[in-house]
Design an enzyme around this catalytic site. Structure first.
Site, PDB file in Angstrom:
ATOM      1  N   THR A 295      -3.817   3.191  -2.966  1.00 27.24           N
ATOM      2  CA  THR A 295      -4.472   4.499  -2.871  1.00 27.24           C
ATOM      3  C   THR A 295      -3.765   5.550  -3.711  1.00 27.24           C
ATOM      4  O   THR A 295      -4.400   6.479  -4.225  1.00 27.24           O
ATOM      5  CB  THR A 295      -4.526   4.950  -1.403  1.00 27.24           C
ATOM      6  OG1 THR A 295      -5.246   3.986  -0.636  1.00 27.24           O
ATOM      7  CG2 THR A 295      -5.201   6.300  -1.253  1.00 27.24           C
TER       8      THR A 295
ATOM      9  N   SER B 245      -3.637  -3.106  -1.821  1.00 30.07           N
ATOM     10  CA  SER B 245      -2.704  -4.065  -1.234  1.00 30.07           C
ATOM     11  C   SER B 245      -3.400  -5.101  -0.368  1.00 30.07           C
ATOM     12  O   SER B 245      -2.837  -6.164  -0.102  1.00 30.07           O
ATOM     13  CB  SER B 245      -1.621  -3.344  -0.428  1.00 30.07           C
ATOM     14  OG  SER B 245      -2.165  -2.668   0.686  1.00 30.07           O
TER      15      SER B 245
ATOM     16  N   THR C  54      -1.162   0.958   1.131  1.00 36.90           N
ATOM     17  CA  THR C  54      -0.628   1.123   2.484  1.00 36.90           C
ATOM     18  C   THR C  54      -1.026   0.011   3.448  1.00 36.90           C
ATOM     19  O   THR C  54      -0.384  -0.155   4.486  1.00 36.90           O
ATOM     20  CB  THR C  54      -1.084   2.469   3.082  1.00 36.90           C
ATOM     21  OG1 THR C  54      -2.518   2.499   3.131  1.00 36.90           O
ATOM     22  CG2 THR C  54      -0.577   3.628   2.243  1.00 36.90           C
TER      23      THR C  54
END
Length: 328
Positions: free
Chosen positions: A12, A54, A85
């Site tokens: 992000t 991720s 995250t």
């Protein structure tokens, strides 16, 4: 001035809006150009390792990342990894397990995209760089987020969208970032056993449990030839009776079974002697994950099973080998 090597993997923190939704688009070089003041207090070297959320990173990506840290470790003071995250805590824990380098590795990211009105990425990067270059932080892997430095082993994502997303449970953070710099609550160090694995050759699956769960998922995993299974068990490490039967089959087929708990606090322990109780499972030959959540126990089992020594797996999950427990 300290030198910090920055490895970008996507997430992000470098994402912008598109017709299909938010996706990683910006390079680490573009981040430096956009927020030059964020990087002024250290000398930096940059590498764009991959560009992905991720949730799409693979175990091979983690192996490559650890290889890159080892390759640069002798020439720099610390590493900062820019990361999505969703799985940052798993990557941090993997690095904490396998790296045997004398520099800190600090992972950070953002909950708000690069093109949002108030992105949290710049502050997180600034803090991560401060931690990675701090004289008091010399080894271990960490996650820096929202002005807090967390050790890799206990850190977990507690909120899906809030910028204050990460906590370390009963362990607490290693340090807070204050106007006067990092304020340490305890010595910054790894809380993990070291398993200096260079490649992951094992396969491990996670099996959840709840009321009346059967053992079919374990049976299917056995049929697929997995090397290990982490059971996300109930309470102190108990499972429904049908799951216990399947666990016995797995052990008989030389599949390593590790018991974790779906409880957020506390440890698994062989207390109950019913068919699916932890004490009965211990007699079957399972291992226990202490207070590691299932997703981190899977990372640990993958690493341990990929070692050459058969004794490594049992030792890796033996909390009694470390005074005070909780660190195994």
């Amino acid at each position: 001035m300290s030198t910090v090597y920055i490895i970008a993997t996507g997430g992000t923190i470098v994402s912008t809006s598109s017709d299909t939704g938010t996706v990683p688009t910006e390079s680490v070089q573009e981040l430096v150009q956009a927020y030059p003041e964020t990087f002024e207090h250290v000398d930096i070297e940059l590498e764009q390792l991959t560009q992905a959320p991720s949730s799409e990173l693979t175990i091979d990506d983690l192996v490559t990342l650890s290889d890159r840290v080892r390759a640069v470790a002798d020439d720099i003071d610390g590493v900062v990894v820019l990361h999505g995250t969703d799985t940052i805590e798993e990557t941090a824990y993997y690095l904490d397990l396998v790296l045997d380098v004398d520099i800190p590795v600090v992972l950070t990211g953002a909950q708000r995209p690069y093109d949002s009105r108030s992105p949290d990425g710049p502050a997180n990067i600034h803090g991560a760089l401060a931690a990675a270059s701090h004289d008091h932080v010399r080894t271990g892997a960490y996650v820096f987020f929202n002005d807090r430095l967390h050790a890799a082993r206990p850190v977990t994502k507690e909120h899906s969208s809030n910028p204050d997303a990460y906590g370390s449970g009963n362990y607490g953070p290693v340090a807070d970032r204050t106007p006067n710099g990092l304020w340490f609550y305890r010595r910054p160090e790894s809380l993990s056993v070291t398993l200096p694995t260079r490649d992951i050759t094992a396969t491990v699956e996670i099996v959840p449990t709840s009321t009346d769960t059967d053992g079919r998922q374990i049976s299917h995993a056995i049929d697929r030839g997995v090397d290990g299974i982490v059971v996300d068990a109930l309470g102190l490490g108990n499972v429904p009776a049908n799951v216990a039967d399947a666990i016995g089959d797995a052990v008989d087929n030389d599949v390593v079974v590790v018991i974790a708990t779906r409880c957020h606090n506390g440890v698994v322990s062989p207390v109950y002697g019913s068919k699916g109780g932890g004490a009965t499972l211990e007699e079957e030959g399972v291992l226990f994950a202490s207070n590691l959540p299932a997703h981190k126990a899977r990372i640990k089992l993958l690493v341990a099973l990929s070692q050459q020594s058969d004794e490594t797996v049992g030792e890796a999950f033996d909390a009694s080998q470390i005074d005070g427990h909780g660190y195994a």
